[in-house]
Design a protein around this motif. Structure first.
Motif, mmCIF file in Angstrom:
data_model
loop_
_atom_site.group_PDB
_atom_site.id
_atom_site.type_symbol
_atom_site.label_atom_id
_atom_site.label_comp_id
_atom_site.label_asym_id
_atom_site.label_seq_id
_atom_site.Cartn_x
_atom_site.Cartn_y
_atom_site.Cartn_z
ATOM 1 N N GLN A 271 0.834 -1.198 0.000
ATOM 2 C CA GLN A 271 0.000 0.000 0.000
ATOM 3 C C GLN A 271 0.875 1.257 0.000
ATOM 4 O OE1 GLN A 271 -3.366 -0.062 -0.244
ATOM 5 N NE2 GLN A 271 -3.179 -2.297 -0.381
ATOM 6 N N PRO A 272 0.571 2.236 -0.852
ATOM 7 C CA PRO A 272 1.391 3.466 -0.913
ATOM 8 C C PRO A 272 1.493 4.167 0.443
ATOM 9 C CG PRO A 272 -0.088 3.359 -2.795
ATOM 10 C CD PRO A 272 -0.488 2.239 -1.887
ATOM 11 N N ALA A 273 0.434 4.148 1.222
ATOM 12 C CA ALA A 273 0.432 4.854 2.503
ATOM 13 C C ALA A 273 1.403 4.225 3.505
ATOM 14 C CB ALA A 273 -0.985 4.870 3.090
ATOM 15 N N TRP A 274 1.739 2.953 3.293
ATOM 16 C CA TRP A 274 2.629 2.254 4.217
ATOM 17 C C TRP A 274 3.992 2.947 4.307
ATOM 18 C CZ3 TRP A 274 2.811 -1.144 8.021
ATOM 19 C CH2 TRP A 274 4.007 -1.830 8.309
ATOM 20 N N ALA A 275 4.518 3.360 3.178
ATOM 21 C CA ALA A 275 5.851 3.967 3.137
ATOM 22 C C ALA A 275 5.911 5.310 3.837
ATOM 23 C CB ALA A 275 6.309 4.117 1.686
ATOM 24 N N GLU A 321 13.410 -7.355 9.092
ATOM 25 C CA GLU A 321 12.840 -6.056 8.814
ATOM 26 C C GLU A 321 12.388 -5.963 7.351
ATOM 27 O OE1 GLU A 321 15.690 -6.733 10.155
ATOM 28 O OE2 GLU A 321 16.392 -5.286 11.626
ATOM 29 N N ARG A 322 11.273 -5.275 7.178
ATOM 30 C CA ARG A 322 10.810 -4.958 5.836
ATOM 31 C C ARG A 322 10.368 -3.489 5.852
ATOM 32 N NH1 ARG A 322 8.371 -8.725 2.260
ATOM 33 N NH2 ARG A 322 7.829 -6.875 1.066
ATOM 34 N N GLN A 323 10.874 -2.681 4.981
ATOM 35 C CA GLN A 323 10.461 -1.276 4.944
ATOM 36 C C GLN A 323 9.545 -1.049 3.750
ATOM 37 O OE1 GLN A 323 13.642 1.542 5.245
ATOM 38 N NE2 GLN A 323 14.797 0.276 6.656
#
Length: 323
Positions: A271-275, A321-323
């Motif tokens: 999802q774009p908002a995640w970043a 970790e996942r960014q």
């Protein structure tokens, strides 16, 4: 009158003697009964379980119980697996009775157990079947540290090793405090999300991850939602997560080995908002290993405390970790 008085005194002596004999008989019977009760306890169902002798053929319906039973000096003849188990060497040579979520009743009966220990949330119906076959069943919860302490007491009692169980519990408490003392002292706000193949939700407040975070002094930004594992899990939205703005996001999943990688992708990571989330931008998103935070680590509970303290405190790289 003299004869009558002697007769009456004799009768009183007889009655008193008889009463004393009856009283002694009752005390002897009570002591005899008590001597033949090794264990009597009430499980989480409110069911009273009484054992008149030490069980020699115990079946454990959770891999988390294996280390606990062995630590107090007890033994078992069979156990149920999860597929993500870190099991003891002794367990590898013992037969399995199916999966934790759906044990095989026939395999359990075939093991000829004189006690079965399982979970209330999973094994209630199975317990009824086994008890109908005159097999004692004790059901407990095993979702947090307090439950581990209760399981240690139970295993010590049924194995006849109460003193050893007390020593194990004391050592476990020492290790817990040792790990908690190493935790970061600065305020940390965390969000704990729970993912399955069906959905991503807020983690329930009685989970191992929530329990560990609370013991480490971290603030759960979604605390107070009143969710328990038996209730419907709280719905989750990226908007709510962004509004809460946590320092750290912890991802806990329930899936078979090799199936957990994509659980959070569609709902979160793609999802774009995640970043845009602060925790994501700062690289403070961590996946929690299932063997420590989905399956109860049991006697190794301090390892779960150490793991979370390390990743949140930045002392170790979890590799997840996942960014």
């Amino acid at each position: 009158d003299c004869v009558h008085r002697h007769w009456w005194q004799g009768w009183l002596l007889f009655v008193l003697a008889a009463a004393l004999l009856v009283g002694c008989g009752q005390d002897t019977a009570t002591k005899k009964t008590q001597e033949h009760v090794l264990f009597q306890g009430t499980d989480v169902r409110g069911q009273t379980v009484t054992l008149t002798k030490k069980p020699e053929r115990i079946v454990l319906l959770s891999p988390s119980m294996l280390g606990i039973m062995e630590a107090v000096g007890g033994d078992y003849v069979a156990w149920a697996e999860t597929g993500n188990d870190r099991v003891t060497e002794r367990a590898k040579d013992k037969p399995k009775v199916g999966h934790l979520a759906h044990p095989n009743a026939e395999a359990i009966v075939a093991a000829n157990p004189d006690l079965v220990i399982g979970y209330d949330k999973l094994h209630g119906k199975l317990a009824q079947v086994l008890e109908a076959n005159h097999i004692p069943v004790y059901l407990l919860n095993l979702t947090n540290y307090d439950d581990v302490c209760e399981a240690i007491r139970l295993c010590g009692a049924v194995s006849g090793n109460n003193e050893r169980a007390a020593a194990v519990q004391q050592e476990l408490a020492r290790r817990m405090q040792q790990e908690i003392a190493k935790a970061p002292r600065e305020p940390v706000r965390v969000a704990i999300l729970f993912g399955t193949s069906q959905a991503v939700t807020l983690d329930y407040e009685t989970s191992i991850a929530s329990d560990v975070a609370r013991r480490l002094g971290f603030t759960d930004v979604f605390a107070g939602r009143g969710q328990t594992e038996s209730a419907r899990l709280a719905p989750f939205s990226l908007e709510a997560l962004a509004a809460a703005d946590p320092d750290v996001i912890l991802l806990r999943s329930m899936a078979r080995r090799g199936e957990s990688d994509g659980i959070f992708d569609k709902a979160l990571l793609d999802q774009p908002a995640w970043a845009t989330l602060r925790a994501v931008r700062n690289g403070r998103v961590y996946r929690l290993p299932q063997e420590l935070f989905t399956s109860n680590p049991g006697i190794e509970y301090p390892q779960a405390v150490r793991y979370m303290a390390d990743i949140v405190g930045g002392h170790a790289n979890s590799g997840e970790e996942r960014q």
